[in-house]
Design an enzyme around this catalytic site. Structure first.
Site, mmCIF file in Angstrom:
data_model
loop_
_atom_site.group_PDB
_atom_site.id
_atom_site.type_symbol
_atom_site.label_atom_id
_atom_site.label_comp_id
_atom_site.label_asym_id
_atom_site.label_seq_id
_atom_site.Cartn_x
_atom_site.Cartn_y
_atom_site.Cartn_z
ATOM 1 C CG ASP A 1 -9.387 -0.793 4.961
ATOM 2 O OD1 ASP A 1 -8.979 -0.979 3.791
ATOM 3 O OD2 ASP A 1 -8.666 -0.931 5.969
ATOM 4 C CD GLN B 1 -2.933 -4.073 7.000
ATOM 5 O OE1 GLN B 1 -3.041 -3.072 6.301
ATOM 6 N NE2 GLN B 1 -3.306 -5.269 6.574
ATOM 7 C CE LYS C 1 -3.593 -2.430 2.532
ATOM 8 N NZ LYS C 1 -4.251 -2.637 3.806
#
Ligand code: NAD
Length: 294
Positions: free
Chosen positions: A115, A92, A48
């Site tokens: 997300d 994460q 990422k």
């Protein structure tokens, strides 16, 4: 049979995003909170950060130790929510046992929720009014669209009902007029469902679960599963999908490999969600300025 090339599509899209960010002078910053030392997460976070830097997005990695508390993560998220420099925040997953992931991720400001895990973004997806949707879901839809798969009226079978893949994917596909069946660990006679799928999407994490006799001729196969398996021949760990790829390739019209299919698209859609978040922020600021100038 066409083998989908997620890496090639990723490259093309990153070039487009790079160009857009430069030409529209989009000043974007991504903050990733990484708690603990999960090896797979280390790889995903690295990808990422790499993609973000490539397209001209500033990044900030917050590494927190194994003993971090839920409150510490929540306090960090609150401060990033208030920081106007920050466009997007990712917590994460997975986090160590001492941290409650849902109560932390749920605190992320919805417009910074890259997300797509917050209640507001999930409700928007549920309501067919999509805002930021989970990156893997977005990536799968982009792949299917790019390869010319029409979803309308198609019989789509999803295996897996997780909150990050199966469930949001089902909603996104219903929003696009597909007929969706969701199978899971308690499904009796999985094969009865998979055999009828025009499009079969597996997000389980059991290597080789889907065999040749479970699919129909000409089906489209999307393999989300990624499991690290020790490969005796090379003496290294290799990523394996849920499909028995070689066998299924014989029947598929279109199929994703693992690695190199869905995975690269998840990373790509992190970037796309960041751009979308920035453009929304700009729209919002413009509206506010208009109000002030009235
Ligand atoms: P999860 O463990 O939360 O969910 C797995 C799902 O599979 C569950 O809903 C369970 O009911 C179902 N299941 C388990 N065994 C089954 C069986 N024998 N038959 C039918 N269904 C069964 O996992 P997740 O987070 O959704 O991830 C699933 C897989 O996808 C994992 O391998 C993960 O690594 C991978 N993944 C890949 C990406 C990517 O970008 N490529 C992104 C997310 C997840």
């Amino acid at each position: 049979m066409i083998k989908i090339d997620g890496n090639k599509f990723k490259k093309e899209l990153l070039e487009e995003y790079k160009e857009k960010i430069a030409s529209e002078h989009l000043d974007i910053r991504l903050d990733i909170i990484f708690v603990g030392d999960n090896g797979a997460s280390e790889v995903y976070v690295g990808k990422k950060l790499e993609a973000a830097s490539y397209v001209g997005i500033r990044t900030n990695l917050h590494r927190l130790g194994m003993k971090t508390t839920t409150k510490e993560v929540q306090d960090l998220i609150k401060s990033l929510n208030e920081d106007d420099e920050v466009t997007g925040i990712i917590l994460q997953s997975p986090v160590p046992k001492g941290v409650d992931f849902d109560s932390c991720a749920g605190l992320i400001e919805s417009r910074k929720d890259i997300d797509g895990f917050t209640k507001q973004n999930i409700f928007a997806l549920y309501n067919n009014d999509e805002e930021l949707i989970p990156c893997t879901v977005k990536g799968i839809i982009k792949l299917l669209t790019h390869y010319g798969v029409n979803l309308e009226g198609k019989n789509v079978v999803i295996i897996g009902r997780s909150s990050i893949v199966g469930k949001p994917l089902a909603l996104a596909l219903i929003n696009r007029n597909a007929t969706v069946t969701v199978c899971h660990s308690k499904t009796v006679d999985l094969e009865a469902f998979t055999k009828n799928a025009d499009i079969l999407i597996s997000a389980v994490g059991v290597p080789g679960l889907i065999k040749e006799n479970m699919v129909k001729e000409g089906f489209v196969g999307i393999d989300v599963g990624t499991t690290r398996v020790f490969d005796e021949a090379s003496g290294k760990n290799k990523l394996k999908g849920d499909f028995d790829f070689e066998a299924l390739s014989k029947k598929a019209s279109l199929i994703t490999p693992v690695p190199g299919g869905v995975g690269p698209m998840t990373v790509t859609c992190v970037i796309e969600n960041l751009i979308d978040a920035k453009l929304e922020e700009k729209k919002h600021q413009k509206k506010m300025n208009l109000k002030i100038n009235r």
